[in-house]
Write a protein that holds these residues in place. Structure first.
Motif, short mmCIF file in Angstrom:
data_model
loop_
_atom_site.label_atom_id
_atom_site.label_comp_id
_atom_site.label_asym_id
_atom_site.label_seq_id
_atom_site.Cartn_x
_atom_site.Cartn_y
_atom_site.Cartn_z
N GLN D 21 -17.53 -40.70 2.49
CA GLN D 21 -16.95 -39.83 1.47
C GLN D 21 -15.68 -39.23 2.05
N ILE D 22 -14.61 -39.27 1.26
CA ILE D 22 -13.30 -38.85 1.75
C ILE D 22 -12.64 -37.90 0.76
N ILE D 23 -11.99 -36.87 1.26
CA ILE D 23 -11.14 -36.00 0.44
C ILE D 23 -9.72 -36.08 1.00
N LEU D 24 -8.76 -36.29 0.12
CA LEU D 24 -7.36 -36.22 0.53
C LEU D 24 -6.69 -35.08 -0.22
N PRO D 25 -5.84 -34.31 0.47
CA PRO D 25 -5.16 -33.19 -0.20
C PRO D 25 -4.05 -33.73 -1.10
N ASP D 26 -3.73 -32.99 -2.15
CA ASP D 26 -2.80 -33.52 -3.14
C ASP D 26 -1.38 -32.98 -3.08
N ASP D 27 -1.13 -31.93 -2.30
CA ASP D 27 0.21 -31.33 -2.37
C ASP D 27 0.97 -31.36 -1.06
N ARG D 33 -3.33 -33.78 8.18
CA ARG D 33 -4.27 -33.25 9.18
C ARG D 33 -5.68 -33.64 8.74
N THR D 34 -6.53 -33.96 9.69
CA THR D 34 -7.80 -34.62 9.35
C THR D 34 -8.99 -33.95 10.02
N LEU D 35 -9.99 -33.68 9.19
CA LEU D 35 -11.25 -33.12 9.68
C LEU D 35 -12.36 -34.14 9.50
N TYR D 36 -13.01 -34.51 10.60
CA TYR D 36 -14.25 -35.29 10.52
C TYR D 36 -15.40 -34.29 10.38
N LEU D 37 -16.18 -34.46 9.32
CA LEU D 37 -17.19 -33.46 8.98
C LEU D 37 -18.56 -34.17 8.92
N LEU D 38 -19.44 -33.78 9.82
CA LEU D 38 -20.63 -34.59 10.11
C LEU D 38 -21.90 -33.99 9.52
N HIS D 39 -22.72 -34.85 8.92
CA HIS D 39 -23.94 -34.37 8.27
C HIS D 39 -25.08 -34.22 9.27
N HIS D 61 -6.54 -25.82 2.37
CA HIS D 61 -5.92 -25.96 3.69
C HIS D 61 -5.15 -27.27 3.83
N GLN D 62 -5.10 -28.06 2.74
CA GLN D 62 -4.37 -29.32 2.75
C GLN D 62 -4.79 -30.22 3.91
N LEU D 63 -6.08 -30.41 3.95
CA LEU D 63 -6.72 -31.22 4.98
C LEU D 63 -7.34 -32.48 4.38
N ALA D 64 -7.19 -33.61 5.04
CA ALA D 64 -8.05 -34.75 4.74
C ALA D 64 -9.41 -34.49 5.39
N VAL D 65 -10.48 -34.82 4.67
CA VAL D 65 -11.82 -34.62 5.22
C VAL D 65 -12.58 -35.95 5.15
N ILE D 66 -13.14 -36.34 6.29
CA ILE D 66 -13.83 -37.63 6.41
C ILE D 66 -15.30 -37.34 6.66
N MET D 67 -16.16 -37.83 5.76
CA MET D 67 -17.60 -37.57 5.89
C MET D 67 -18.36 -38.89 5.96
N VAL D 111 -12.95 -31.71 14.23
CA VAL D 111 -14.29 -32.24 13.98
C VAL D 111 -15.27 -31.07 13.87
N ALA D 112 -16.19 -31.20 12.94
CA ALA D 112 -17.22 -30.17 12.76
C ALA D 112 -18.46 -30.84 12.20
#
Lengths: 256, 256, 256, 256
Positions: D21-27, D33-39, D61-67, D111-112
């Motif tokens: 699952q991925i979120i990309l910021p739109d603005d 900047r990228t956050l790996y977010l772990l379940h 925060h205009q972050l890409a988030v990678i799950m 990463v978190a």
């Protein structure tokens, strides 16, 4: 194997959250050659993936495939509703090219679609011929006014309110960017470079006559154009065969 | 934990493939009490799941939650477009009740929504009062004509073509099943049983005045009605608080 | 057109959230005849939908189709890992039959799968013969120990750690509920009623010899059994042809 | 609003199709900047999206988030099973950085994770300190051996077969790249630059003591380290508060 993505984002052109189905090839260095693949009436962004082997063909030809959802818009900036032509041809490519490694060179860009999407494909190619190497229409509703007349003659009133939303009270594409034959004439008159055009329509299709009419006109223009005639109806087995055959043909002709 | 489902099927009422997000509770014997939860302008069937903790609340209260996608329809059988009110209130429940163990008893059915969906919730509850135990509007666009006037006064023309598609050239709900106050009056006049109505609107909301106007009218009618006043704006943190608070309130009042 | 659903829920048997792809037919009164359709090694719950026309076949035959995700489990209660056989054969049907109108009568239940899933299909049918009318294996890895030997002989060590997780240090199904031939012998010896068994394997398939070996044994038992021999490799075009052919065959034989 | 994507592709490291699952910021102009977010244990790639407001925080925060989805792997190259640590830390970033405009500079990478994912976050940060600006553990199972002992003492045997698959018969991280404290000691001894580490654990959490034990060790090392103590249990409301607070803290400290 290919990478597949289901994307959602907010489109300004159509005023709402919208979905896009995407396939990226896995064994090619980006930027990727890109095919915009357009759905037909009553379908959505998942239709091509669910009903054909496009995932396999994308991987075989190492193509990115972009499948938007345009609802019942006929790929049109609607009289009453969203600007779907602007969405598909401007906002969506800009959004995707910002976020994905899609080639922006015309020689690497393709468009195809079925039925309403066949119209959408040729509409885009004819209104922006400098952006594509090749375009295909499968069972295309290429002459919208004739298609509407045909449906009304057949007693089908159900599409009337939708077509009014799309085209306004007059329900005609006459004189608009959806009036494909005059636009083609103009392009030829101005000696504009066109993408290679491929038109497929099965002989059992209720749109066959309209496709023959379109063909007769285009063949008189002397442009790079291929008409594929075969048995086939207005259904997914035919369209799966179409997209498979078209991509192979492009490859054989070194257009892909 | 709850079971979640993303469903797609073809709707006759709106002429196309459509999506529904569904939550089913995991620890209750079916049939399930069922909440129809309606999205607002520009959103889709995934909005409530993505922006609130509805999955958790559904499990806590052992509720099935049905979240349809209605596009930019204002929960209306559109002048130019699909029959979205028929879709949400007739076709969708029939389709789901055929395939899922949802209770069909009025005492086990609930409807709520935010903004455009708050209107949709009360519109459904008022047009079919015998089908629900309780209904809620959060930041509801309850008086559609006033909302349109407000937006035009604010210089926002962007919704005009969409509202024409929904309501026709006159752009008014006057005299239709979306004209809620006269319909409420009539129900009261005929001593019809109504679901318990709950209206939430934050004091910072641009729809606050319109909500007060609606409240003033309803409070004069002497029906089972609760107005929840608190600080809050037209945004998801407020709506997450609303749905959480409403479900707890229903439980406290033994309505759930 | 069919209704399609992607479901997620928490499975106790495998200790985690898991996904199921589901197709429900649209023109039949429930309860629905139900086909469990099992994926192969390295695939997931979306594979059959993406690579074949199962959605169309489900609608054509008015079948519910259940496609679980079992990871790299070989449809086994793993030595080190989740109880995937229990999940697929007990927990999943119970969960679905509580929430969906699936027929629970053996005469309305079917199971099929490809490769690892072909093994899974026959494993389920042989371990619970009273639950199915018919079962099919397409390119099935029916004799697991022989398949492992074959892969090791071919120099492929990659599956070794996975097979240890599944089967333990010995890496054998000998004497377990995955040791299909002795179980079949026993069923026949006890004159148990078996579902009609259908075995497909293409002549180009690397599992062809193992399938012939299985066939030879089964044909000696005198049970209702059909072997389908044709050209075909270990790939999706073959499996799409298999599932299409099998459902048609069932219909012709009035088993569906 | 953000762009959200659900991606599937075939991973060599874990031998199967997997989802992200991925979120990309739109603005923001890419690269992002990228956050790996772990379940955590028993969850999958959709958990953070479903249970928290991460979509909103990503946009704020205009972050890409990678799950990613790692199943029950403890972010480990499993003794019996897939190489999940390699997948998350090598194959996945390489795959994504080829296809998405994610910044590859350490100063833009974060990463978190929660519980098992809190361990995964610190494991990655400690094994590849040169790749991140900051790392966070929320309710982290930071000392795996102690966590296992705790669960066994509590009479919970259910995780035993899973932990054997992950760690082998000995079920210990001792001496491996999951043995975090000795690795931290070594980094400090060699004066390696570390990302800023943030450790959160609620005082009601069953892992609170283990977190205090980890904290005591780390505080003795004199590295950039923040411990956040507050009321909180091992649940989603706490983790939603954690990720929100952490991103704000990073911003305040000009680390984001």
């Amino acid at each position: 194997m290919a990478t597949i993505m289901h994307m959602q984002f907010h489109s300004h052109s159509i005023g709402k959250q919208t979905s896009v189905q995407i396939i990226l090839p896995d064994d090619t260095k980006p930027p990727y050659r890109t095919l915009y693949l357009l759905h037909g009436w009553s379908d959505n962004e998942t239709a091509w993936m669910r009903h054909t082997q496009i995932e396999q063909y994308a991987q075989e030809h190492q193509l990115a495939v972009i499948m938007p959802d345009v609802g019942l818009s006929y790929y049109t900036d609607m009289a009453y509703g969203g600007n779907y032509f602007t969405y598909v041809t401007e906002e969506l490519p800009a959004h995707l090219e910002r976020n994905l490694p899609l080639s922006t060179a015309a020689e690497n860009r393709y468009v195809a679609g079925l039925s309403m999407g066949g119209f959408g494909s040729f509409k885009w190619a004819i209104n922006a011929p400098e952006r594509f190497r090749a375009a295909a229409s499968f069972s295309g509703a290429l002459l919208v006014d004739e298609v509407l007349t045909l449906q009304l003659q057949a007693g089908d009133q159900t599409r009337k309110p939708y077509m009014q939303a799309i085209l306004g009270p007059e329900r005609t594409v006459h004189g608009t960017n959806g009036d494909l034959l005059p636009l083609l004439d103009e392009l030829v008159a101005h000696k504009k470079q066109l993408p290679a055009l491929f038109q497929y329509c099965g002989t059992e299709d209720f749109l066959h006559d309209i496709n023959l009419q379109f063909r007769a006109h285009v063949e008189s223009l002397g442009i790079t154009y291929t008409y594929n005639e075969s048995s086939g109806d207005h259904n997914w087995p035919y369209w799966d065969a179409c997209i498979k055959n078209w991509l192979s043909t492009l490859k054989q002709q070194q257009l892909l």
